[in-house]
Design an enzyme around this catalytic site. Structure first.
Site, mmCIF file in Angstrom:
data_model
loop_
_atom_site.group_PDB
_atom_site.id
_atom_site.type_symbol
_atom_site.label_atom_id
_atom_site.label_comp_id
_atom_site.label_asym_id
_atom_site.label_seq_id
_atom_site.Cartn_x
_atom_site.Cartn_y
_atom_site.Cartn_z
ATOM 1 N N HIS A 141 -8.670 11.869 1.823
ATOM 2 C CA HIS A 141 -7.786 10.703 1.760
ATOM 3 C C HIS A 141 -6.454 10.919 2.474
ATOM 4 O O HIS A 141 -5.571 10.081 2.427
ATOM 5 C CB HIS A 141 -7.533 10.347 0.280
ATOM 6 C CG HIS A 141 -7.051 8.948 0.057
ATOM 7 N ND1 HIS A 141 -5.766 8.660 -0.366
ATOM 8 C CD2 HIS A 141 -7.684 7.758 0.181
ATOM 9 C CE1 HIS A 141 -5.636 7.354 -0.496
ATOM 10 N NE2 HIS A 141 -6.766 6.778 -0.165
ATOM 11 N N ASP A 168 17.637 9.363 -7.550
ATOM 12 C CA ASP A 168 19.081 9.416 -7.332
ATOM 13 C C ASP A 168 19.488 9.160 -5.880
ATOM 14 O O ASP A 168 20.601 9.499 -5.472
ATOM 15 C CB ASP A 168 19.647 10.768 -7.780
ATOM 16 C CG ASP A 168 19.592 10.950 -9.298
ATOM 17 O OD1 ASP A 168 19.480 9.931 -9.998
ATOM 18 O OD2 ASP A 168 19.662 12.100 -9.767
ATOM 19 N N LYS A 203 3.314 4.315 -1.282
ATOM 20 C CA LYS A 203 3.384 5.234 -2.413
ATOM 21 C C LYS A 203 4.673 6.020 -2.270
ATOM 22 O O LYS A 203 4.721 7.031 -1.570
ATOM 23 C CB LYS A 203 2.195 6.203 -2.441
ATOM 24 C CG LYS A 203 0.840 5.522 -2.578
ATOM 25 C CD LYS A 203 0.176 5.352 -1.252
ATOM 26 C CE LYS A 203 -1.246 4.794 -1.446
ATOM 27 N NZ LYS A 203 -1.837 4.358 -0.177
ATOM 28 N N LYS A 230 -3.606 11.151 5.390
ATOM 29 C CA LYS A 230 -3.288 10.304 6.542
ATOM 30 C C LYS A 230 -2.177 11.003 7.326
ATOM 31 O O LYS A 230 -0.987 10.821 7.041
ATOM 32 C CB LYS A 230 -2.838 8.925 6.066
ATOM 33 C CG LYS A 230 -3.767 8.297 5.007
ATOM 34 C CD LYS A 230 -2.993 7.359 4.108
ATOM 35 C CE LYS A 230 -3.673 7.123 2.786
ATOM 36 N NZ LYS A 230 -5.004 6.633 2.827
ATOM 37 N N ASP A 248 1.214 17.633 19.792
ATOM 38 C CA ASP A 248 1.772 18.808 20.479
ATOM 39 C C ASP A 248 2.391 19.784 19.486
ATOM 40 O O ASP A 248 1.813 20.059 18.448
ATOM 41 C CB ASP A 248 2.763 18.366 21.560
ATOM 42 C CG ASP A 248 2.083 17.593 22.695
ATOM 43 O OD1 ASP A 248 0.839 17.680 22.790
ATOM 44 O OD2 ASP A 248 2.775 16.913 23.460
ATOM 45 N N HIS A 302 0.838 -1.198 0.000
ATOM 46 C CA HIS A 302 0.000 0.000 0.000
ATOM 47 C C HIS A 302 0.879 1.256 0.000
ATOM 48 O O HIS A 302 0.380 2.366 0.164
ATOM 49 C CB HIS A 302 -0.907 -0.035 1.235
ATOM 50 C CG HIS A 302 -2.054 0.906 1.193
ATOM 51 N ND1 HIS A 302 -2.214 1.941 2.095
ATOM 52 C CD2 HIS A 302 -3.113 0.999 0.355
ATOM 53 C CE1 HIS A 302 -3.315 2.606 1.826
ATOM 54 N NE2 HIS A 302 -3.875 2.067 0.775
#
Length: 483
Positions: free
Chosen positions: A403, A235, A230, A405, A410, A228
């Site tokens: 979408h 380089d 991404k 996440k 703090d 899952h």
């Protein structure tokens, strides 16, 4: 055959069917118990299989707990083959001391996933799919040695073809280009019809690999054990990670009103080497062509921003991202701002959030008003009352799909990654996140969260859904360990 003979035959059929059902239930129940997984999840599967003997068995075959010892062993071999002593020296060369308040947190992450704290010269928030695509294309254009991409969803649509064209151009220039995609998430690109979209890229010299391809000779397709992640590495010095896939669904220029609201990160510096390490593991595990390049883990100047890459997956029982998020929540003294598209918390995660609210921490939860799964949306809403009773403020993002996440703790801690706040991301899929220690990044993440709040509505503490909806939410919650 007369009536009495039909009756006797019917009784015999019922008798043997009952025995088959009983024996299969005993065998499957024993098998599930021997998996030694979370008790709630185990009980949910046992109930499903025994109440729905046919349907439940089919659901279990596709979505149930799957043994990953063979996969785990294979990944360990790849990891051992990958890392030479020189590689290890390079990886561990940049090891800054974490802030005092994060000493134990950093140790927890390193012990649970094997990746150590690093540093970056730059950490940049990318608050949309279009911005992320522009940044990715710019980094690809500037590549001199190699380009590595790993995505759950890589669609051969307008967005995907733009990336493939850019990759093909660099491959013709002699840059080593490798693309790894998930078989289920990127099913169109991995299909026979998808070959025409890859033709130019492959002809130019680009390499392509599929993570856990679906095979007809497998009795149980690997539905849960997906990458899952991404990530993109350019380089070995610039890296991107977060929640944004390569698809028109996350590109505002293609779909101005419907594109997902999502978040990604651009990193420059030593932490990128750990992203590279993860990609090389996944590439080798997926059967990609052997990599013999000597510049995969280049030296880099230490940066001023502390970044800890956190990786987790079903090949490791430590649940590093799950542990890191719960530990960060326990550390909070002022605020916890959590954004996730799928909120189906484990018992320990739910307890951590409610405990924080009860001890006076400002806890805010942001979820989509309507996700792309009705069952998950209903399951999430079943937790709202318990959260609100403890003092958690719950907000639903209206309009397009939310979408992002992210986790904000703090004034000095922020996390962005691919993992949702649910059992699937914590335990069943391969995920990656970046924990960033620093006030500047924290302020940027807080400003983005507050901007998103302007597109949210607060869930009323006395919310009363219609009876059928409440029943659906209750049932969805029962299924939450399976989601």
């Amino acid at each position: 055959m007369n009536l009495s003979e039909w009756t006797i035959a019917g009784h015999a059929w019922t008798y043997w069917l009952g025995w088959i059902w009983t024996l299969s239930s005993l065998v499957l129940t024993t098998w599930i118990v021997m998996q030694r997984r979370a008790p709630v999840s185990t009980l949910a599967w046992i109930i499903t299989l025994n109440l729905l003997p046919v349907v439940g068995l089919a659901v279990y075959a596709y979505f149930g707990p799957q043994r990953v010892k063979r996969q785990r062993l294979k990944r360990w071999h790849k990891r051992a083959a990958l890392m030479s002593q020189e590689d290890l020296k390079t990886l561990r060369k940049d090891r800054p001391e974490p802030p005092i308040w994060a000493l134990q947190h950093a140790e927890l992450i390193e012990r649970s996933c094997g990746l150590q704290l690093a540093s970056c010269q730059e950490v940049k928030l990318l608050p949309s799919g279009a911005t992320t695509l522009d940044t990715l294309l710019q980094e690809i254009s500037a590549a001199q040695k190699h380009i590595h991409l790993e995505y759950y969803i890589f669609e051969p649509d307008i967005t995907g073809q733009a990336v493939l064209q850019a990759l093909a151009t660099k491959a013709r220039e002699g840059v080593r280009v490798r693309l790894l995609v998930d078989a289920i998430g990127s099913s169109r690109l991995c299909s026979r019809s998808g070959n025409r979209f890859l033709a130019d890229y492959l002809k130019a010299g680009g390499q392509f690999a599929i993570f856990h391809p679906r095979k007809l000779d497998r009795l149980r397709p690997l539905v849960n054990l997906r990458t899952h992640r991404k990530i993109a590495i350019i380089d070995g010095r610039a890296g991107l990670l977060g929640g944004i896939n390569i698809t028109d669904d996350e590109n505002e220029r293609v779909r101005p009103k419907e594109a997902y609201r999502d978040t990604h990160l651009l990193l420059r510096g030593g932490a990128v080497r750990w992203l590279q390490y993860l990609f090389l593991q996944d590439w080798g595990y997926a059967g990609g062509r052997q990599i013999t390049d000597e510049d995969m883990l280049p030296d880099d100047k230490p940066g001023s921003v502390h970044v800890h890459i956190v990786a987790s997956g079903p090949d490791n029982d430590s649940e590093a991202i799950h542990r890191a998020m719960i530990d960060a929540i326990h550390m909070a003294r002022e605020r916890i701002w959590l954004a996730t598209p799928y909120f189906v918390p484990t018992e320990s995660a739910l307890m951590a959030l409610t405990n924080a609210a009860l001890r006076g921490v400002s806890v805010k939860l942001m979820v989509p008003e309507k996700s792309d799964s009705r069952v998950v949306t209903a399951a999430a809403r079943s937790y709202f009352e318990e959260l609100q009773n403890a003092g958690v403020l719950v907000f639903e993002y209206t309009g397009r799909m939310f979408h992002a996440k992210t986790l904000l703790i703090d004034q000095y801690y922020g996390m962005v990654g691919s993992a949702n706040f649910d059992n699937r991301s914590f335990r069943l899929n391969f995920e990656v996140a970046a924990a960033v220690f620093g006030a500047d990044f924290n302020q940027q993440l807080a400003a983005m969260f507050e901007q998103d709040l302007s597109d949210c509505k607060r869930v009323h503490p006395q919310r009363r859904a219609p009876a059928p909806q409440r029943l659906f939410e209750a049932v969805a919650r029962l299924a939450s360990p399976l989601l």
